[in-house]
Motif scaffolding. Structure first.
Motif, PDB file in Angstrom:
ATOM      1  N   HIS A 130       0.494  -1.673  -0.058  1.00 57.67           N
ATOM      2  CA  HIS A 130      -0.181  -0.486   0.159  1.00 57.67           C
ATOM      3  C   HIS A 130       0.847   0.379   0.336  1.00 57.67           C
ATOM      4  CE1 HIS A 130      -3.835  -1.453   0.488  1.00 57.67           C
ATOM      5  NE2 HIS A 130      -3.722  -1.690   1.107  1.00 57.67           N
ATOM      6  N   GLU A 131       1.111   2.033  -1.136  1.00 53.90           N
ATOM      7  CA  GLU A 131       1.747   2.765  -0.706  1.00 53.90           C
ATOM      8  C   GLU A 131       1.208   4.699  -0.692  1.00 53.90           C
ATOM      9  OE1 GLU A 131       3.484   4.173  -4.454  1.00 53.90           O
ATOM     10  OE2 GLU A 131       4.088   6.232  -4.319  1.00 53.90           O
ATOM     11  N   ILE A 132       1.673   5.016   0.747  1.00 54.31           N
ATOM     12  CA  ILE A 132       0.942   6.063   1.374  1.00 54.31           C
ATOM     13  C   ILE A 132       1.806   7.076   1.604  1.00 54.31           C
ATOM     14  CG2 ILE A 132      -1.411   5.397   1.718  1.00 54.31           C
ATOM     15  CD1 ILE A 132      -0.124   4.650   4.974  1.00 54.31           C
ATOM     16  N   SER A 133       1.723   8.445   1.409  1.00 57.21           N
ATOM     17  CA  SER A 133       2.915   9.406   1.337  1.00 57.21           C
ATOM     18  C   SER A 133       2.795   9.280   2.445  1.00 57.21           C
ATOM     19  CB  SER A 133       2.598  10.220   0.380  1.00 57.21           C
ATOM     20  OG  SER A 133       1.699  11.534   1.035  1.00 57.21           O
ATOM     21  N   GLY A 134       2.428   9.907   3.651  1.00 55.66           N
ATOM     22  CA  GLY A 134       3.188   9.995   5.359  1.00 55.66           C
ATOM     23  C   GLY A 134       2.137   9.293   6.162  1.00 55.66           C
ATOM     24  N   SER A 135       2.608  10.015   7.327  1.00 59.90           N
ATOM     25  CA  SER A 135       1.622   9.155   8.830  1.00 59.90           C
ATOM     26  C   SER A 135       1.633   7.569   8.499  1.00 59.90           C
ATOM     27  CB  SER A 135       0.682   8.923   9.117  1.00 59.90           C
ATOM     28  OG  SER A 135       0.717  11.230   9.396  1.00 59.90           O
ATOM     29  N   VAL A 136       2.966   7.067   8.049  1.00 63.57           N
ATOM     30  CA  VAL A 136       2.863   5.474   7.632  1.00 63.57           C
ATOM     31  C   VAL A 136       1.936   4.906   8.838  1.00 63.57           C
ATOM     32  CG1 VAL A 136       4.027   3.547   7.049  1.00 63.57           C
ATOM     33  CG2 VAL A 136       4.122   5.913   5.530  1.00 63.57           C
ATOM     34  N   GLU A 137       3.064   4.931   9.915  1.00 64.57           N
ATOM     35  CA  GLU A 137       3.036   4.018  10.796  1.00 64.57           C
ATOM     36  C   GLU A 137       1.394   3.935  11.365  1.00 64.57           C
ATOM     37  OE1 GLU A 137       4.656   6.605  10.681  1.00 64.57           O
ATOM     38  OE2 GLU A 137       3.876   8.607  11.924  1.00 64.57           O
ATOM     39  N   ILE A 138       0.495   4.862  11.218  1.00 60.21           N
ATOM     40  CA  ILE A 138      -0.864   4.590  11.413  1.00 60.21           C
ATOM     41  C   ILE A 138      -1.919   3.615  11.228  1.00 60.21           C
ATOM     42  CG2 ILE A 138      -0.742   7.168  12.723  1.00 60.21           C
ATOM     43  CD1 ILE A 138      -3.139   7.596  10.821  1.00 60.21           C
ATOM     44  N   ALA A 139      -0.825   2.905   9.955  1.00 55.83           N
ATOM     45  CA  ALA A 139      -1.336   2.182   9.486  1.00 55.83           C
ATOM     46  C   ALA A 139      -2.295   0.954   9.315  1.00 55.83           C
ATOM     47  CB  ALA A 139      -0.337   2.138   7.398  1.00 55.83           C
ATOM     48  N   PRO A 140      -1.393   0.377  10.505  1.00 62.74           N
ATOM     49  CA  PRO A 140      -2.213  -1.648  10.819  1.00 62.74           C
ATOM     50  C   PRO A 140      -3.383  -0.641  12.767  1.00 62.74           C
ATOM     51  CG  PRO A 140       0.305  -1.166  10.969  1.00 62.74           C
ATOM     52  CD  PRO A 140       0.330   0.211  10.467  1.00 62.74           C
ATOM     53  N   ILE A 200      -5.766   1.528  11.915  1.00 60.18           N
ATOM     54  CA  ILE A 200      -6.706   1.836  11.468  1.00 60.18           C
ATOM     55  C   ILE A 200      -6.776  -0.111  10.174  1.00 60.18           C
ATOM     56  CG2 ILE A 200      -6.199   4.178  11.301  1.00 60.18           C
ATOM     57  CD1 ILE A 200      -5.235   4.511   8.660  1.00 60.18           C
ATOM     58  N   GLY A 201      -6.499  -0.604  10.614  1.00 63.09           N
ATOM     59  CA  GLY A 201      -7.132  -1.649   9.437  1.00 63.09           C
ATOM     60  C   GLY A 201      -6.501  -2.043   7.845  1.00 63.09           C
ATOM     61  N   LEU A 202      -5.286  -1.028   8.113  1.00 66.25           N
ATOM     62  CA  LEU A 202      -4.697  -0.628   6.171  1.00 66.25           C
ATOM     63  C   LEU A 202      -4.173  -1.572   6.168  1.00 66.25           C
ATOM     64  CD1 LEU A 202      -5.227   1.340   3.346  1.00 66.25           C
ATOM     65  CD2 LEU A 202      -3.572   2.357   5.169  1.00 66.25           C
ATOM     66  N   ALA A 203      -3.306  -2.460   6.667  1.00 68.01           N
ATOM     67  CA  ALA A 203      -2.202  -2.982   6.815  1.00 68.01           C
ATOM     68  C   ALA A 203      -2.192  -3.841   8.109  1.00 68.01           C
ATOM     69  CB  ALA A 203      -0.959  -2.319   6.643  1.00 68.01           C
ATOM     70  N   ASN A 204      -1.138  -5.208   7.615  1.00 64.96           N
ATOM     71  CA  ASN A 204      -0.602  -6.360   8.844  1.00 64.96           C
ATOM     72  C   ASN A 204       0.770  -5.441   9.339  1.00 64.96           C
ATOM     73  OD1 ASN A 204      -1.385  -7.575   6.350  1.00 64.96           O
ATOM     74  ND2 ASN A 204      -1.994  -8.206   7.993  1.00 64.96           N
ATOM     75  N   GLY A 205       1.486  -4.662   8.764  1.00 63.74           N
ATOM     76  CA  GLY A 205       2.903  -4.733   8.593  1.00 63.74           C
ATOM     77  C   GLY A 205       3.603  -2.933   8.186  1.00 63.74           C
ATOM     78  N   VAL A 206       4.397  -1.985   8.039  1.00 62.29           N
ATOM     79  CA  VAL A 206       4.538  -0.684   7.851  1.00 62.29           C
ATOM     80  C   VAL A 206       6.043  -1.096   7.319  1.00 62.29           C
ATOM     81  CG1 VAL A 206       3.173   0.480   8.945  1.00 62.29           C
ATOM     82  CG2 VAL A 206       5.280   0.466   9.826  1.00 62.29           C
ATOM     83  N   CYS A 207       6.991  -0.391   6.324  1.00 58.10           N
ATOM     84  CA  CYS A 207       7.880   0.099   5.902  1.00 58.10           C
ATOM     85  C   CYS A 207       8.432   1.092   6.277  1.00 58.10           C
ATOM     86  CB  CYS A 207       8.212  -0.665   4.476  1.00 58.10           C
ATOM     87  SG  CYS A 207       9.701  -0.443   3.941  1.00 58.10           S
ATOM     88  N   ASP A 208       9.244   1.653   7.326  1.00 68.00           N
ATOM     89  CA  ASP A 208       9.507   2.989   7.181  1.00 68.00           C
ATOM     90  C   ASP A 208      10.548   3.743   7.899  1.00 68.00           C
ATOM     91  OD1 ASP A 208       8.161   5.915   6.587  1.00 68.00           O
ATOM     92  OD2 ASP A 208       7.168   5.512   8.770  1.00 68.00           O
ATOM     93  N   ILE A 209      11.013   4.429   7.714  1.00 67.83           N
ATOM     94  CA  ILE A 209      12.274   5.298   8.296  1.00 67.83           C
ATOM     95  C   ILE A 209      12.211   4.730   9.715  1.00 67.83           C
ATOM     96  CG2 ILE A 209      13.793   7.587   8.399  1.00 67.83           C
ATOM     97  CD1 ILE A 209      13.978   5.746   5.946  1.00 67.83           C
TER      98      ILE A 209
END
Ligand code: ATP
Ligand code: MG
Length: 288
Positions: free
Chosen positions: A140-150, A152-161
């Motif tokens: 799921h490509e999102i441009s910011g605030s990636v870490e809230i994705a799990p 809010i149910g958008l993803a099982n994990g994140v790949c972030d800085i």
């Protein structure tokens, strides 16, 4: 050969790279004005012009030749950068690009991500990493605030800085894999003219002199002559230490350069070897 060739350097206008990028240029003896809101500036004493941009745009501008070189994080250079050269690591803005998952999840290895969905602003680097590890996942490509994705149910994990990891923690995540270690680098256009390359060489020579100086300290100390040999063995210096007699007979002053990293260790050994009146001075630039 024209003598009015100018090298165009793109730097981040405002953000985590800006301050250190500007200090590096200033420490390299290049004078320019960087008033707030300015998008362009020309140095007063070096053939270089600055473009102040968003970091995401810098790799494309450098690839297209709108700028000749740029300063960006390796993470951005690898994600956006096609057809650019990675010229020099700069040692600041250190961070890593990592995979993180909810902290209560049970993690046993990459398999966690098989058929999972991962939110990130780095789809290309992530896809390459997953492919290398034979993982098929939904990015799921999102441009910011990636870490809230799990949460809010958008993803099982994140790949972030990540740098300290505190942002992950405060969002209920834990870091499980490091994909990339990153720091600021200079990137360059691949079709630079010889005139521009020669300006770039001068710039890199200056930057390296500043970087070398930062890792070293100049040290001066006094010692009785009978201890000189053992003290000199502790101080390699650039070639060998300078030894100057003091007005006080039987004593000398020794000058040398030591690495910041083993500094305290060396000081302790010097004191044990009879050194006193030790002065330590920062080095602004160091030319080999
Ligand atoms: P822009 O508005 O220019 O697009 P940005 O918000 O994308 O900026 P910044 O947060 O300023 O980017 O980060 C710029 C770069 O600094 C990142 O691409 C990364 O290489 C590095 N960086 C990011 N976070 C950290 C951190 N916490 N510590 C050190 N370096 C970091
Ligand atoms: Mg950005």
């Amino acid at each position: 050969m024209t003598n009015n060739t100018i090298l165009r350097l793109a730097i981040q206008r405002k953000g985590r790279l800006s301050e250190d990028s500007l200090s590096l240029i200033k420490e390299s003896g290049i004078k320019f004005s960087s008033g707030t809101g300015k998008l362009k500036s020309t140095a007063q004493n070096f053939p270089i012009e600055f473009l102040f941009l968003r970091d995401d745009d810098i790799p494309d501008y450098v690839a297209d030749g709108v700028a000749d070189i740029g300063i960006v994080g390796e993470n951005v250079a690898l994600e956006k950068g096609k057809n650019i050269d990675h010229l020099k690591k700069l040692g600041f803005s250190k961070c890593r690009l990592s995979l993180a998952i909810p902290k209560e999840a049970n993690y046993k290895g990459f398999e966690y991500f098989q058929h999972a969905s991962i939110a990130t602003s780095y789809p290309k680097i992530l896809q390459d990493f997953l492919t290398r590890n034979n993982i098929v996942a939904n990015i799921h490509e999102i441009s910011g605030s990636v870490e809230i994705a799990p949460s809010i149910g958008l993803a099982n994990g994140v790949c972030d800085i990540v740098s300290s990891g505190s942002t992950l923690l405060s969002n209920g995540l834990k870091e499980v894999e490091t994909i990339l270690k990153s720091e600021a680098i200079i990137i360059g256009n691949q079709q630079m003219s010889d005139e521009k390359k020669s300006i770039l060489d001068k710039l890199i020579f200056r930057i390296e002199s500043v970087q070398r100086g930062k890792n070293k300290k100049y040290i001066l100390l006094n010692a009785p002559n009978e201890n000189l040999d053992s003290i000199i063995k502790l101080l390699p210096g650039m070639r060998s230490p300078t030894v100057v007699p003091l007005a006080d007979k039987g004593w000398s002053s020794i000058h040398s350069v030591v690495n910041e990293d083993d500094f305290w260790d060396v000081i302790e050994k010097l004191r044990n070897a009879g050194a006193e009146g030790i002065l330590v001075v920062p080095i602004e630039k160091m030319i080999l």
